[in-house]
Scaffold this active site. Structure first.
Site, PDB file in Angstrom:
ATOM      1  N   PHE A 215       0.820  -1.219   0.000  1.00  0.00           N
ATOM      2  CA  PHE A 215       0.000   0.000   0.000  1.00  0.00           C
ATOM      3  C   PHE A 215       0.860   1.279   0.000  1.00  0.00           C
ATOM      4  CE2 PHE A 215      -2.240   2.858   3.281  1.00  0.00           C
ATOM      5  CZ  PHE A 215      -2.819   3.665   2.313  1.00  0.00           C
TER       6      PHE A 215
ATOM      7  N   ASN B 115     -13.241   5.499  15.318  1.00  0.00           N
ATOM      8  CA  ASN B 115     -13.623   4.588  14.236  1.00  0.00           C
ATOM      9  C   ASN B 115     -15.103   4.721  13.867  1.00  0.00           C
ATOM     10  OD1 ASN B 115     -11.005   3.614  14.296  1.00  0.00           O
ATOM     11  ND2 ASN B 115     -11.510   1.870  15.619  1.00  0.00           N
TER      12      ASN B 115
ATOM     13  N   TYR C  58       2.671  -7.380  16.073  1.00  0.00           N
ATOM     14  CA  TYR C  58       3.087  -6.480  14.976  1.00  0.00           C
ATOM     15  C   TYR C  58       3.896  -5.304  15.504  1.00  0.00           C
ATOM     16  CZ  TYR C  58       2.765  -2.431  11.888  1.00  0.00           C
ATOM     17  OH  TYR C  58       3.064  -1.301  11.166  1.00  0.00           O
TER      18      TYR C  58
ATOM     19  N   LYS D 273       7.893  -4.105  15.033  1.00  0.00           N
ATOM     20  CA  LYS D 273       8.290  -2.802  14.452  1.00  0.00           C
ATOM     21  C   LYS D 273       9.177  -2.052  15.448  1.00  0.00           C
ATOM     22  CE  LYS D 273       7.428  -1.173  11.036  1.00  0.00           C
ATOM     23  NZ  LYS D 273       8.031  -1.281   9.674  1.00  0.00           N
TER      24      LYS D 273
ATOM     25  N   THR E 160       6.162   3.040  12.537  1.00  0.00           N
ATOM     26  CA  THR E 160       4.772   3.337  12.886  1.00  0.00           C
ATOM     27  C   THR E 160       4.669   3.991  14.255  1.00  0.00           C
ATOM     28  OG1 THR E 160       2.695   2.235  13.476  1.00  0.00           O
ATOM     29  CG2 THR E 160       4.657   0.918  13.667  1.00  0.00           C
ATOM     30  N   ASP E 161       3.593   4.739  14.453  1.00  0.00           N
ATOM     31  CA  ASP E 161       3.350   5.336  15.779  1.00  0.00           C
ATOM     32  C   ASP E 161       2.975   4.274  16.816  1.00  0.00           C
ATOM     33  OD1 ASP E 161       0.804   4.729  14.811  1.00  0.00           O
ATOM     34  OD2 ASP E 161      -0.006   6.754  15.050  1.00  0.00           O
ATOM     35  N   GLU E 162       2.636   3.057  16.334  1.00  0.00           N
ATOM     36  CA  GLU E 162       2.209   2.012  17.272  1.00  0.00           C
ATOM     37  C   GLU E 162       3.322   1.553  18.205  1.00  0.00           C
ATOM     38  OE1 GLU E 162      -0.007  -1.227  15.818  1.00  0.00           O
ATOM     39  OE2 GLU E 162      -1.133  -0.025  14.398  1.00  0.00           O
TER      40      GLU E 162
HETATM   41  P1  NAD Z   1       1.408  -3.638   3.216  1.00  0.00           P
HETATM   42  O1  NAD Z   1       1.133  -4.867   3.996  1.00  0.00           O
HETATM   43  O2  NAD Z   1       0.346  -3.066   2.353  1.00  0.00           O
HETATM   44  O3  NAD Z   1       2.692  -3.880   2.266  1.00  0.00           O
HETATM   45  C1  NAD Z   1       3.828  -4.571   2.697  1.00  0.00           C
HETATM   46  C2  NAD Z   1       4.645  -4.956   1.469  1.00  0.00           C
HETATM   47  O4  NAD Z   1       5.838  -5.614   1.918  1.00  0.00           O
HETATM   48  C3  NAD Z   1       3.917  -5.951   0.538  1.00  0.00           C
HETATM   49  O5  NAD Z   1       4.073  -5.556  -0.801  1.00  0.00           O
HETATM   50  C4  NAD Z   1       4.614  -7.280   0.808  1.00  0.00           C
HETATM   51  O6  NAD Z   1       4.615  -8.144  -0.308  1.00  0.00           O
HETATM   52  C5  NAD Z   1       6.028  -6.801   1.142  1.00  0.00           C
HETATM   53  N1  NAD Z   1       6.756  -7.766   1.972  1.00  0.00           N
HETATM   54  C6  NAD Z   1       6.320  -8.419   3.083  1.00  0.00           C
HETATM   55  N2  NAD Z   1       7.280  -9.243   3.543  1.00  0.00           N
HETATM   56  C7  NAD Z   1       8.365  -9.101   2.712  1.00  0.00           C
HETATM   57  C8  NAD Z   1       9.654  -9.675   2.684  1.00  0.00           C
HETATM   58  N3  NAD Z   1      10.056 -10.583   3.592  1.00  0.00           N
HETATM   59  N4  NAD Z   1      10.505  -9.290   1.697  1.00  0.00           N
HETATM   60  C9  NAD Z   1      10.124  -8.382   0.760  1.00  0.00           C
HETATM   61  N5  NAD Z   1       8.895  -7.812   0.744  1.00  0.00           N
HETATM   62  C10 NAD Z   1       8.025  -8.170   1.708  1.00  0.00           C
HETATM   63  O7  NAD Z   1       1.925  -2.584   4.282  1.00  0.00           O
HETATM   64  P2  NAD Z   1       1.745  -0.995   4.317  1.00  0.00           P
HETATM   65  O8  NAD Z   1       0.506  -0.668   5.046  1.00  0.00           O
HETATM   66  O9  NAD Z   1       2.000  -0.446   2.967  1.00  0.00           O
HETATM   67  O10 NAD Z   1       2.973  -0.610   5.287  1.00  0.00           O
HETATM   68  C11 NAD Z   1       4.267  -0.374   4.735  1.00  0.00           C
HETATM   69  C12 NAD Z   1       5.203   0.060   5.837  1.00  0.00           C
HETATM   70  O11 NAD Z   1       4.711   1.245   6.451  1.00  0.00           O
HETATM   71  C13 NAD Z   1       5.357  -0.966   6.977  1.00  0.00           C
HETATM   72  O12 NAD Z   1       6.707  -0.963   7.393  1.00  0.00           O
HETATM   73  C14 NAD Z   1       4.445  -0.448   8.071  1.00  0.00           C
HETATM   74  O13 NAD Z   1       4.902  -0.851   9.333  1.00  0.00           O
HETATM   75  C15 NAD Z   1       4.594   1.049   7.859  1.00  0.00           C
HETATM   76  N6  NAD Z   1       3.465   1.890   8.320  1.00  0.00           N
HETATM   77  C16 NAD Z   1       2.195   1.611   7.870  1.00  0.00           C
HETATM   78  C17 NAD Z   1       1.151   2.466   8.232  1.00  0.00           C
HETATM   79  C18 NAD Z   1      -0.276   2.250   7.744  1.00  0.00           C
HETATM   80  O14 NAD Z   1      -1.164   2.984   8.127  1.00  0.00           O
HETATM   81  N7  NAD Z   1      -0.531   1.275   6.880  1.00  0.00           N
HETATM   82  C19 NAD Z   1       1.419   3.568   9.072  1.00  0.00           C
HETATM   83  C20 NAD Z   1       2.724   3.788   9.519  1.00  0.00           C
HETATM   84  C21 NAD Z   1       3.742   2.943   9.112  1.00  0.00           C
HETATM   85  O1  DAU Z   2      -0.904   3.568  13.327  1.00  0.00           O
HETATM   86  C1  DAU Z   2      -0.237   3.046  12.220  1.00  0.00           C
HETATM   87  C2  DAU Z   2      -0.716   1.639  11.952  1.00  0.00           C
HETATM   88  O2  DAU Z   2      -2.000   1.756  11.353  1.00  0.00           O
HETATM   89  C3  DAU Z   2       0.226   0.854  11.024  1.00  0.00           C
HETATM   90  O3  DAU Z   2       1.438   0.646  11.693  1.00  0.00           O
HETATM   91  C4  DAU Z   2      -0.387  -0.509  10.643  1.00  0.00           C
HETATM   92  O4  DAU Z   2       0.452  -1.148   9.697  1.00  0.00           O
HETATM   93  C5  DAU Z   2      -1.743  -0.254  10.029  1.00  0.00           C
HETATM   94  O5  DAU Z   2      -2.371  -1.496   9.734  1.00  0.00           O
HETATM   95  C6  DAU Z   2      -2.622   0.548  10.993  1.00  0.00           C
HETATM   96  O6  DAU Z   2      -2.918  -0.245  12.185  1.00  0.00           O
HETATM   97  P1  DAU Z   2      -4.394  -0.276  12.819  1.00  0.00           P
HETATM   98  O7  DAU Z   2      -4.504  -1.524  13.600  1.00  0.00           O
HETATM   99  O8  DAU Z   2      -4.704   1.021  13.471  1.00  0.00           O
HETATM  100  O9  DAU Z   2      -5.245  -0.332  11.436  1.00  0.00           O
HETATM  101  P2  DAU Z   2      -6.544  -1.179  10.988  1.00  0.00           P
HETATM  102  O10 DAU Z   2      -6.912  -0.664   9.638  1.00  0.00           O
HETATM  103  O11 DAU Z   2      -6.343  -2.635  11.154  1.00  0.00           O
HETATM  104  O12 DAU Z   2      -7.637  -0.719  12.041  1.00  0.00           O
HETATM  105  C7  DAU Z   2      -7.944   0.654  12.255  1.00  0.00           C
HETATM  106  C8  DAU Z   2      -8.948   0.720  13.393  1.00  0.00           C
HETATM  107  O13 DAU Z   2     -10.197   0.176  12.959  1.00  0.00           O
HETATM  108  C9  DAU Z   2      -8.541  -0.089  14.605  1.00  0.00           C
HETATM  109  O14 DAU Z   2      -8.945   0.608  15.782  1.00  0.00           O
HETATM  110  C10 DAU Z   2      -9.332  -1.400  14.469  1.00  0.00           C
HETATM  111  C11 DAU Z   2     -10.604  -0.934  13.776  1.00  0.00           C
HETATM  112  N1  DAU Z   2     -11.267  -1.904  12.864  1.00  0.00           N
HETATM  113  C12 DAU Z   2     -10.499  -2.536  11.937  1.00  0.00           C
HETATM  114  C13 DAU Z   2     -11.078  -3.414  11.036  1.00  0.00           C
HETATM  115  C14 DAU Z   2     -10.241  -4.138  10.006  1.00  0.00           C
HETATM  116  C15 DAU Z   2     -12.639  -2.072  12.909  1.00  0.00           C
HETATM  117  O15 DAU Z   2     -13.350  -1.468  13.741  1.00  0.00           O
HETATM  118  N2  DAU Z   2     -13.234  -2.917  12.000  1.00  0.00           N
HETATM  119  C16 DAU Z   2     -12.495  -3.599  11.071  1.00  0.00           C
HETATM  120  O16 DAU Z   2     -13.091  -4.348  10.270  1.00  0.00           O
END
Ligand code: NAD
Ligand code: DAU
Length: 333
Positions: free
Chosen positions: A13, A248, A149, A153, A122-124
């Site tokens: 993503f 949420n 997770y 991280k 991540t902020d987590e």
């Molecule tokens: P995502 O799950 O959508 O994408 C992860 C990607 O990494 C995928 O394309 C997957 O194929 C690849 N991958 C997984 N394992 C691998 C490996 N061993 N070798 C090579 N590639 C591999 O994740 P995302 O939501 O795009 O998050 C990307 C980064 O940003 C992560 O490090 C996550 O911790 C961080 N992050 C995400 C969020 C969020 O809101 N989604 C917020 C803050 C930080």
């Molecule tokens: O804060 C950054 C993080 O945000 C990233 O590090 C993670 O990779 C990313 O997945 C995200 O984590 P969350 O756990 O916050 O995201 P998620 O989309 O899984 O859930 C967001 C909120 O919504 C959380 O409080 C759980 C809730 N939720 C989630 C799902 C999938 C629901 O209420 N219903 C749902 O179906």
């Protein structure tokens, strides 16, 4: 001078949104290294210029491959991770492998070849806040992760910090809040609810839905990362956030309203074990030190554009949808 970046996880993503952003805003070339797990998607990289983007299918835990790719690059931008909290509660092992061992493998290659790395986190890692806590997370907040997770991280961040201190590694770290935007896997909150509505399934809210997330558009995350790469001080951590706190339930009601549905047309499902209550980022450092500002100040407009993207790109998300919902059904969610 145009650079060659090695972008790990560039088919996921945020990584794919970053690659699109780099193509639009710089002259840099990119090598994507991605394992194409269930979360990686070739379609997320469609339409990018072939002379500027190369895609390598491989694992960041593969030391030989990583060594060769790092030696050919100017900077590593490390997004690859297992990223979904719910998955980590059911099967933590891939999180340890990719987030810890994968990051270690990259760090060693970067050290050997004296390159630069920017580590995406991540902020987590900071755990959670009470709803009424006036404080937000900042660069001095103590690490206190809750889930498999977030603990992996946190572990990866600490490895980067140790490699900076012990070996003088040229590294920066950013910790960002929850991203939204196009190309996010349908397992995540916002795309799950949008695509549920599109297939006639009721959205699913964990518990009472009072948990707060601090939303930022993926393009704002990308612009902040580029700013850190260009101007950030080596060895430093920068928190990235856009003052986007919402609970949420409010987000879900806004999705329903945007899609022309009654705002109560959803189900409460079993809550996530250990569910973090609230995340909130204080972005003062990146704003004051690097002059970064988010471009998406209107969450409603950003969400409407995201809904429209999922309406227009059913072929992108449809293949993931049935398996994702089957997994959630098994978990009672
Ligand atoms: P995502 O799950 O959508 O994408 C992860 C990607 O990494 C995928 O394309 C997957 O194929 C690849 N991958 C997984 N394992 C691998 C490996 N061993 N070798 C090579 N590639 C591999 O994740 P995302 O939501 O795009 O998050 C990307 C980064 O940003 C992560 O490090 C996550 O911790 C961080 N992050 C995400 C969020 C969020 O809101 N989604 C917020 C803050 C930080
Ligand atoms: O804060 C950054 C993080 O945000 C990233 O590090 C993670 O990779 C990313 O997945 C995200 O984590 P969350 O756990 O916050 O995201 P998620 O989309 O899984 O859930 C967001 C909120 O919504 C959380 O409080 C759980 C809730 N939720 C989630 C799902 C999938 C629901 O209420 N219903 C749902 O179906």
């Amino acid at each position: 001078m145009a650079r060659n970046m090695l972008v790990t996880g560039g088919a996921g993503f945020i990584g794919s949104n970053f690659v699109h952003y780099v193509m639009e805003h710089t002259d840099d070339t990119v090598t994507v290294l991605d394992k194409f797990t269930y979360a990686g998607n070739e379609a997320s990289l469609a339409g990018l210029p072939e002379n500027r983007v190369r895609v390598v299918r491989g694992d960041i835990c593969d030391g030989e491959l990583v060594d060769q790719l790092v030696s050919d690059t100017d900077i590593v931008v490390h997004y690859a991770a297992e990223s979904h909290n719910d998955n980590s509660l059911h099967d933590p092992k891939p999180f340890l492998d990719t987030n810890i061992i994968g990051t270690y493998t990259l760090l060693e290659a970067v050290r050997r070849h004296e390159k630069r790395i920017h580590h995406i986190s991540t902020d987590e890692v900071y755990g959670d806040l009470e709803l009424d806590d006036p404080e937000r997370f900042n660069e001095h907040t103590a690490y206190n992760p809750s889930s498999p997770y977030s603990s992996t991280k946190a572990g990866s961040d600490l490895l980067v910090r140790a490699w900076v201190r012990s070996f003088g590694l040229q590294a920066t770290i950013s910790n960002c809040s929850n991203n939204y935007g196009p190309r996010q896997h349908v397992e995540k909150f916002i795309p799950r609810q949008i695509t549920n509505i599109l297939i006639g399934e009721r959205p699913k809210l964990y518990g009472e839905g009072l948990n707060v997330r601090d939303w930022i558009h993926a393009d704002d995350h990308s612009s902040a990362v580029l700013r850190i790469i260009d101007q950030g001080r080596l060895g430093e951590t920068y928190l990235i956030g856009a003052d986007g706190e919402k609970n949420n339930k409010d987000v879900l009601e806004l999705i329903l309203e945007t899609m022309g549905q009654p705002t109560d047309a959803y189900e409460h499902v079993v809550d996530r074990p250990g569910h973090d209550l609230r995340y909130a980022i204080d972005p003062t450092k990146i704003r004051d030190e690097l002059g970064w500002e988010p471009a998406y100040s209107d969450f409603t407009a950003g969400l409407e554009a995201t809904v429209q993207w999922y309406r227009d790109n059913e072929a992108w998300w449809q293949p993931q949808k049935a398996a994702t919902e089957a997994k959630y059904r098994e978990q009672g969610q």
